[in-house]
Design an enzyme around this catalytic site. Structure first.
Site, PDB file in Angstrom:
ATOM      1  N   ASN A 388       1.364  -1.114  -0.702  1.00 37.53           N
ATOM      2  CA  ASN A 388       0.107   0.073  -0.275  1.00 37.53           C
ATOM      3  C   ASN A 388       0.596   0.859  -0.531  1.00 37.53           C
ATOM      4  O   ASN A 388       1.446   1.400  -0.895  1.00 37.53           O
ATOM      5  CB  ASN A 388      -0.938   0.588   1.089  1.00 37.53           C
ATOM      6  CG  ASN A 388      -2.487   0.974   1.609  1.00 37.53           C
ATOM      7  OD1 ASN A 388      -1.958   1.655  -0.065  1.00 37.53           O
ATOM      8  ND2 ASN A 388      -2.817   1.241   2.150  1.00 37.53           N
ATOM      9  N   ASP A 389       1.378   1.694   1.287  1.00 41.57           N
ATOM     10  CA  ASP A 389       2.075   2.624   1.276  1.00 41.57           C
ATOM     11  C   ASP A 389       3.647   2.773   0.498  1.00 41.57           C
ATOM     12  O   ASP A 389       3.575   4.023  -0.131  1.00 41.57           O
ATOM     13  CB  ASP A 389       2.499   2.901   2.445  1.00 41.57           C
ATOM     14  CG  ASP A 389       1.877   3.186   3.812  1.00 41.57           C
ATOM     15  OD1 ASP A 389       0.729   3.927   3.128  1.00 41.57           O
ATOM     16  OD2 ASP A 389       2.165   3.375   4.951  1.00 41.57           O
ATOM     17  N   VAL A 390       3.575   2.008  -0.181  1.00 42.46           N
ATOM     18  CA  VAL A 390       5.164   1.704  -0.831  1.00 42.46           C
ATOM     19  C   VAL A 390       4.787   2.073  -2.647  1.00 42.46           C
ATOM     20  O   VAL A 390       5.901   1.950  -2.927  1.00 42.46           O
ATOM     21  CB  VAL A 390       6.118  -0.118  -1.012  1.00 42.46           C
ATOM     22  CG1 VAL A 390       6.701  -0.171   0.711  1.00 42.46           C
ATOM     23  CG2 VAL A 390       5.685  -0.948  -1.100  1.00 42.46           C
ATOM     24  N   VAL A 391       3.520   1.840  -2.570  1.00 43.85           N
ATOM     25  CA  VAL A 391       3.134   2.351  -3.869  1.00 43.85           C
ATOM     26  C   VAL A 391       2.571   3.714  -4.109  1.00 43.85           C
ATOM     27  O   VAL A 391       1.668   3.694  -5.222  1.00 43.85           O
ATOM     28  CB  VAL A 391       2.325   1.166  -4.783  1.00 43.85           C
ATOM     29  CG1 VAL A 391       3.503  -0.093  -5.199  1.00 43.85           C
ATOM     30  CG2 VAL A 391       1.449   0.777  -3.754  1.00 43.85           C
ATOM     31  N   ASN A 392       1.806   4.697  -3.250  1.00 43.60           N
ATOM     32  CA  ASN A 392       1.211   5.134  -2.654  1.00 43.60           C
ATOM     33  C   ASN A 392       1.703   6.643  -3.737  1.00 43.60           C
ATOM     34  O   ASN A 392       2.807   7.544  -3.064  1.00 43.60           O
ATOM     35  CB  ASN A 392       1.328   5.407  -1.684  1.00 43.60           C
ATOM     36  CG  ASN A 392      -0.025   6.072  -1.035  1.00 43.60           C
ATOM     37  OD1 ASN A 392      -0.872   7.484  -2.278  1.00 43.60           O
ATOM     38  ND2 ASN A 392      -0.658   6.079   0.159  1.00 43.60           N
TER      39      ASN A 392
END
Lengths: 462, 93
Positions: A388-392
């Site tokens: 989630n966060d790492v591709v946000n």
């Protein structure tokens, strides 16, 4: 120095050299296994020569300790699931910390009153540090283990006055180091030190949320090494100092890499529990486009190059083997498959790499963020599995976002993005990831493993 | 002089550690952590003297517990690292 002591110390130099050489071999996947073996030989030599020490007259307790501990360690090592590695490493960090604490304590309890009063103040400062760092490592690791294994809520636990209580602990420890050094024969200072340090370790870790765990584990890893080094100073044994510092440096570097990958300072991670949660500046709105797994299959069948971006969700769904199966089918279909792994994906450094290695994905196909971002446009499909966060993209686009400034894998620049997610509130939900609303994003809902297996089935019946 | 010698050792060991670990690729970071976990079990060396020495019962109990915990780290750490590293494979062509 008599001949025996001389020989023992010479052997320590040899084992230190073996540890260093072992770490050097760990620099490449091809030689890493040999490196681990070399390091184990170093440990074996260090233990064996220590047993020759004439101070050691009783072997039965040592044998019991080694056999019991070794059996537990071997059993854990053989049975642990790769997905559970973060918990296991935390637990082992904690054991290391406790072992150092006990060595520090035993150093004091093994001295007679005359010896205590005659000893140099430096010894007590070193012993104090051993016990304190060991205790913080132990209780901190224990909490981290609880959070990672799901035995505790992984959310950050914050309460009013946490900052004040923590500050109180630090002041208490500062006073205790003075009292302990001045009156080493008064047992109560020692016991208070252990209690306050254990409590401090708990406080410092409960306030850190699950997503920040990679930093915490790396830091506790470093502490366990520093505790061993401090114990080495306390008992005047150089091999402990050297080896403990190698581990301390290793943990510190990993901590630094994790922090950089999140664009945060170490202080910011450690104190995040003390700050107010940042408020979202803007509301993200848009429509989520849902795709069925059979439609996803048609897109993948036509794709020439696919990028897989795994996250913690892949570990939770145990989907790594399904990912590998899909990779084989895609490659048979003349499609190039690559993996992009963000430094903080998962719950510990390198967690995703180990899971994919377990599923027989060759390590040459695993890339770091900086390798894939420049050629993102070339990928026909980017499949995001449980990340989630790492591709946000909010990290780049939204100044108000709590993760603004964090370097991310820019999957939204790929031609098509599949996001495999358990559920998405369709419509205008307050999802904090604008990736879900991008023109080229398709959400494939359901358990990641089931979704992948559906696609695999479509491939095989095709 | 003893202190200066110690500072030398601390400085060089820390610098060497930084240089060595910086070269470990991201893909091996988990085995690096479990491996360094095993290495931090070097505390075992310190614990042996307390467990097997001519001391009172408290020291021997503390020492023996430390030996057991450090042994978990050493044996478990090296074995699980070996197990993991065995999984890292090259592409077979």
């Amino acid at each position: 120095m008599d001949t025996l002591t001389y020989f023992i110390n010479l052997a320590y130099v040899a084992s230190a050299a073996l540890f260093i050489f072992g770490l050097k071999l760990l620099g490449h996947p091809d030689s890493a296994r040999k490196g681990n073996f070399v390091s184990a030989i170093g440990m074996f030599i260090a233990v064996v020569v220590t047993l020759m020490d004439q101070q050691i007259i009783n072997f039965h307790w040592i044998v019991i300790g080694v056999v019991v501990g070794g059996a537990i360690g071997a059993w854990k090592a053989k049975t642990v699931e790769m997905t559970a590695m973060p918990e296991m490493v935390s637990l082992f960090n904690g054991f290391g910390g406790m072992a150092s604490l006990l060595v520090g304590w035993a150093t004091i309890s093994g001295m007679t009153e005359e010896q205590l009063l005659a000893a140099d103040g430096g010894l007590f400062v070193a012993t104090f540090l051993t016990i304190m760092i060991g205790a913080v490592t132990f209780s901190g690791s224990f909490i981290a283990w609880g959070k990672l294994s799901g035995k505790m809520n992984s959310k950050a636990i914050i309460f009013d006055g946490l900052r004040l209580v923590s500050l109180g602990h630090l002041i208490a420890l500062t006073i205790l180091v003075v009292l302990f050094t001045l009156q080493p024969d008064v047992g109560i200072w020692l016991y208070l030190t252990i209690i306050v340090a254990l409590s401090f370790g708990i406080l410092a870790t409960i306030s850190i949320g699950g997503a920040d765990m990679p930093v915490v584990i790396a830091l506790l890893n470093s502490y366990s090494g520093v505790a061993a080094a401090a114990a080495g100073i306390a008992i005047d044994n150089t091999i402990l100092v050297v080896t403990g510092l190698l581990v301390g440096a290793s943990g510190l570097i990993l901590t630094n890499i994790m922090c950089k990958a999140m664009n945060r300072s170490l202080l910011n991670v450690l104190l995040s529990g003390f700050a107010k949660p940042p408020e979202m500046g803007e509301k993200i709105e848009g429509e989520v486009k849902i795709m069925s797994s059979s439609d996803a299959f048609y897109v993948l069948e036509a794709a020439q190059s696919v990028l897989v971006v795994p996250g913690y969700g892949m570990a939770v769904a145990q989907a790594q083997h399904a990912v590998r199966e899909l990779q084989d089918l895609l490659e048979e279909n003349n499609c190039a498959v690559e993996y992009a792994i963000h430094a903080v994906a998962g719950r510990m450094p390198g967690h995703m790499n180990v899971l994919l290695a377990e599923a027989d994905v060759p390590y040459e196909q695993l890339f770091e963020m900086d390798d894939v971002n420049p050629r993102m446009e070339n990928y026909d499909v980017a499949i995001v599995i449980g990340a989630n966060d790492v591709v946000n993209p909010a990290a780049k686009e939204m100044k108000g976002s709590p993760i603004y400034g964090m370097p991310v894998i820019e999957v939204y620049r790929a031609k098509t993005v599949f996001v495999l997610k358990r559920s998405a509130n369709a419509g205008f939900a307050g999802v904090d990831n604008p990736l879900f609303f991008k023109e080229n994003t398709r959400m494939v809902l359901g358990d990641a493993k089931d979704t992948l297996n559906n696609i695999i089935r479509d491939f095989s019946t095709d | 002089m003893q202190e200066i010698y110690l500072i030398f050792v601390v400085l060089l060991a820390a610098l060497l550690g930084f240089e060595l670990i910086r070269k470990v690729p991201a893909t091996l970071h988990t085995p690096l952590m479990s491996g360094s976990n095993a290495i931090s079990g070097i505390t075992l060396v310190g614990a042996l003297a307390s467990s097997g020495g001519d001391y009172g019962w408290l020291t021997v109990i503390l020492g023996t517990l430390a030996v057991a915990l450090a042994s978990i780290n050493v044996v478990g750490g090296y074995m699980v690292t070996d197990r993991m590293l065995g999984m890292f494979k090259k592409k077979q062509k």
